[in-house]
Design an enzyme around this catalytic site. Structure first.
Site, short mmCIF file in Angstrom:
data_model
loop_
_atom_site.label_atom_id
_atom_site.label_comp_id
_atom_site.label_asym_id
_atom_site.label_seq_id
_atom_site.Cartn_x
_atom_site.Cartn_y
_atom_site.Cartn_z
N LYS A 141 0.83 -1.21 0.00
CA LYS A 141 0.00 0.00 0.00
C LYS A 141 0.87 1.26 0.00
CE LYS A 141 -2.04 -1.20 3.86
NZ LYS A 141 -1.34 -2.48 4.15
N ARG A 182 -10.05 0.50 8.47
CA ARG A 182 -9.49 -0.78 8.86
C ARG A 182 -10.49 -1.65 9.61
NH1 ARG A 182 -3.96 0.30 8.79
NH2 ARG A 182 -2.65 -1.44 9.37
N ARG A 230 12.06 -4.94 5.29
CA ARG A 230 11.71 -3.56 4.90
C ARG A 230 12.59 -2.51 5.58
NH1 ARG A 230 5.69 -1.57 5.49
NH2 ARG A 230 5.90 -2.44 7.58
N ARG A 252 11.01 -0.45 10.95
CA ARG A 252 9.87 -0.16 11.82
C ARG A 252 9.84 -1.07 13.03
NH1 ARG A 252 4.61 0.62 8.08
NH2 ARG A 252 3.73 -0.73 9.69
N ARG A 280 -0.25 -8.62 13.69
CA ARG A 280 -0.85 -7.69 12.73
C ARG A 280 -1.65 -8.48 11.68
NH1 ARG A 280 4.37 -4.99 10.82
NH2 ARG A 280 3.10 -3.91 9.27
P1 AP5 Z 1 4.83 -1.55 1.89
O1 AP5 Z 1 4.43 -0.84 0.65
O2 AP5 Z 1 5.54 -0.77 2.96
O3 AP5 Z 1 3.56 -2.33 2.49
P2 AP5 Z 1 2.24 -1.77 3.18
O4 AP5 Z 1 1.08 -2.45 2.50
O5 AP5 Z 1 2.21 -0.29 3.21
O6 AP5 Z 1 2.41 -2.44 4.61
P3 AP5 Z 1 2.39 -1.81 6.08
O7 AP5 Z 1 3.18 -2.73 6.93
O8 AP5 Z 1 2.75 -0.37 6.09
O9 AP5 Z 1 0.87 -1.95 6.38
P4 AP5 Z 1 0.17 -1.95 7.73
O10 AP5 Z 1 -1.23 -1.91 7.28
O11 AP5 Z 1 0.54 -3.06 8.64
O12 AP5 Z 1 0.78 -0.66 8.48
P5 AP5 Z 1 0.25 0.80 8.75
O13 AP5 Z 1 1.40 1.71 8.71
O14 AP5 Z 1 -0.95 1.10 7.93
O15 AP5 Z 1 5.73 -2.80 1.49
C1 AP5 Z 1 6.28 -3.67 2.46
C2 AP5 Z 1 7.70 -4.15 2.04
O16 AP5 Z 1 7.59 -4.95 0.88
C3 AP5 Z 1 8.66 -3.01 1.64
O17 AP5 Z 1 9.96 -3.38 2.04
C4 AP5 Z 1 8.58 -2.95 0.12
O18 AP5 Z 1 9.77 -2.46 -0.48
C5 AP5 Z 1 8.33 -4.42 -0.24
N1 AP5 Z 1 7.46 -4.60 -1.42
C6 AP5 Z 1 6.33 -3.91 -1.72
N2 AP5 Z 1 5.76 -4.38 -2.85
C7 AP5 Z 1 6.55 -5.42 -3.27
C8 AP5 Z 1 6.50 -6.33 -4.38
N3 AP5 Z 1 5.51 -6.26 -5.29
N4 AP5 Z 1 7.46 -7.26 -4.50
C9 AP5 Z 1 8.48 -7.34 -3.56
N5 AP5 Z 1 8.59 -6.50 -2.50
C10 AP5 Z 1 7.64 -5.56 -2.35
O19 AP5 Z 1 -0.27 0.67 10.26
C11 AP5 Z 1 0.62 0.48 11.34
C12 AP5 Z 1 -0.13 0.43 12.67
O20 AP5 Z 1 -0.80 1.69 12.91
C13 AP5 Z 1 -1.26 -0.60 12.77
O21 AP5 Z 1 -0.75 -1.87 13.12
C14 AP5 Z 1 -2.15 0.02 13.84
O22 AP5 Z 1 -1.61 -0.19 15.12
C15 AP5 Z 1 -2.07 1.51 13.53
N6 AP5 Z 1 -3.13 1.97 12.60
C16 AP5 Z 1 -2.94 2.50 11.34
N7 AP5 Z 1 -4.10 2.80 10.76
C17 AP5 Z 1 -5.07 2.46 11.64
C18 AP5 Z 1 -6.50 2.50 11.62
N8 AP5 Z 1 -7.16 2.97 10.54
N9 AP5 Z 1 -7.17 2.05 12.70
C19 AP5 Z 1 -6.53 1.57 13.79
N10 AP5 Z 1 -5.18 1.50 13.89
C20 AP5 Z 1 -4.46 1.93 12.83
ZN ZN Z 2 2.32 1.16 4.79
#
Ligand code: AP5
Ligand code: ZN
Length: 215
Positions: free
Chosen positions: A13, A88, A127, A160, A171
């Site tokens: 994402k 979410r 990552r 992270r 997660r």
């Molecule tokens: P990346 O693009 O960083 O993946 P992502 O989908 O953004 O994954 P996240 O870990 O950021 O998602 P998340 O939903 O757990 O975290 P968030 O920050 O939203 O890619 C990942 C890795 O893979 C990178 O190294 C990249 O280079 C590699 N990659 C990407 N595409 C690839 C491909 N095609 N092939 C190979 N490699 C690839 O949330 C974090 C925390 O915040 C949550 O756990 C929660 O505690 C809180 N939070 C956030 N939003 C909310 C909400 N709405 N409600 C409640 N709590 C929330």
């Molecule tokens: Zn992300």
């Protein structure tokens, strides 16, 4: 245009939001990035968030809905926004519709980046992130030109806190239980677009570009 990006942790994402931002000049609203910024500020609120995020749990719906409401009101978001990490839960999805409706808006497309768990565990473990821009790299799949350094700014990359094995597992559980039902929520509205997110970034990006250009 308002687009929701859906998919489990590590689906890509953040990676594709950065590309959409550059290509379509839409505002990138990553609730994860916003929360991590609050944690880094060292505020009391940030301290509370830190514990929850390091366990891989979700922040309360009410807190998150207020946060996104403030963000959507920013002038930069008037031309379009990419929502990354929000909604979410079903209550968040419903509240988002209400918030947008108040200003005559709605979600135009929900892009579901579909990927299996076994694929994302490797991605998250390797990552590296550039904090200021949200750009991500992977030590094996998408390495920076210089180890540990952002390609564009030359600033250091960090890992992270929630990319530890035990937290990753939690997660993924939380995603299955609380977040995956929103895929059907958008499918029923007829605005769900599914992308196979297990392929190389460039192939996924081609699909996403063509989806964004439709409608
Ligand atoms: P990346 O693009 O960083 O993946 P992502 O989908 O953004 O994954 P996240 O870990 O950021 O998602 P998340 O939903 O757990 O975290 P968030 O920050 O939203 O890619 C990942 C890795 O893979 C990178 O190294 C990249 O280079 C590699 N990659 C990407 N595409 C690839 C491909 N095609 N092939 C190979 N490699 C690839 O949330 C974090 C925390 O915040 C949550 O756990 C929660 O505690 C809180 N939070 C956030 N939003 C909310 C909400 N709405 N409600 C409640 N709590 C929330
Ligand atoms: Zn992300």
């Amino acid at each position: 245009k308002r687009i929701v990006l859906l998919g489990m942790p590590g689906a890509g994402k953040g990676t594709h939001s950065a590309k959409m931002l550059a290509r379509f000049c839409m505002c990138h609203l990553s609730t994860g990035d916003l929360l991590r910024e609050e944690v880094r500020s060292g505020s009391e609120f940030g301290k509370k968030l830190k514990g929850i995020m390091e366990r891989g749990e979700l922040i309360e719906d009410e807190v998150m809905c207020n946060l996104i409401k403030q963000q959507l009101a920013k002038p930069a978001c008037a031309n379009g926004a990419i929502l990354d990490g929000f909604p979410r839960t079903i209550p968040q999805a419903e509240k988002l519709d209400q918030i947008l409706k108040q200003s005559g808006q709605s979600i135009d497309q929900a892009i579901f980046m579909n990927v299996r768990e076994q694929v994302v565990v490797d991605r998250l473990g390797g990552r590296w992130t550039h904090l200021n821009s949200g750009r991500t790299y992977h030590y094996k799949f998408n390495p920076p030109k210089v180890h540990g350094v952002d390609d564009i700014t030359g600033e250091p990359l960090v890992q992270r806190e929630d990319d530890k094995e035990a937290t990753i597992r939690n997660r993924l559980n939380v995603y299955q239980n609380k977040t995956s039902p929103i895929i059907d929520y958008y499918r029923k509205k007829g605005i769900l677009f599914e992308v196979n997110a297990e392929r190389p970034v460039n192939d996924i990006w081609k699909d996403i570009k063509s989806i964004v250009k439709t409608k």
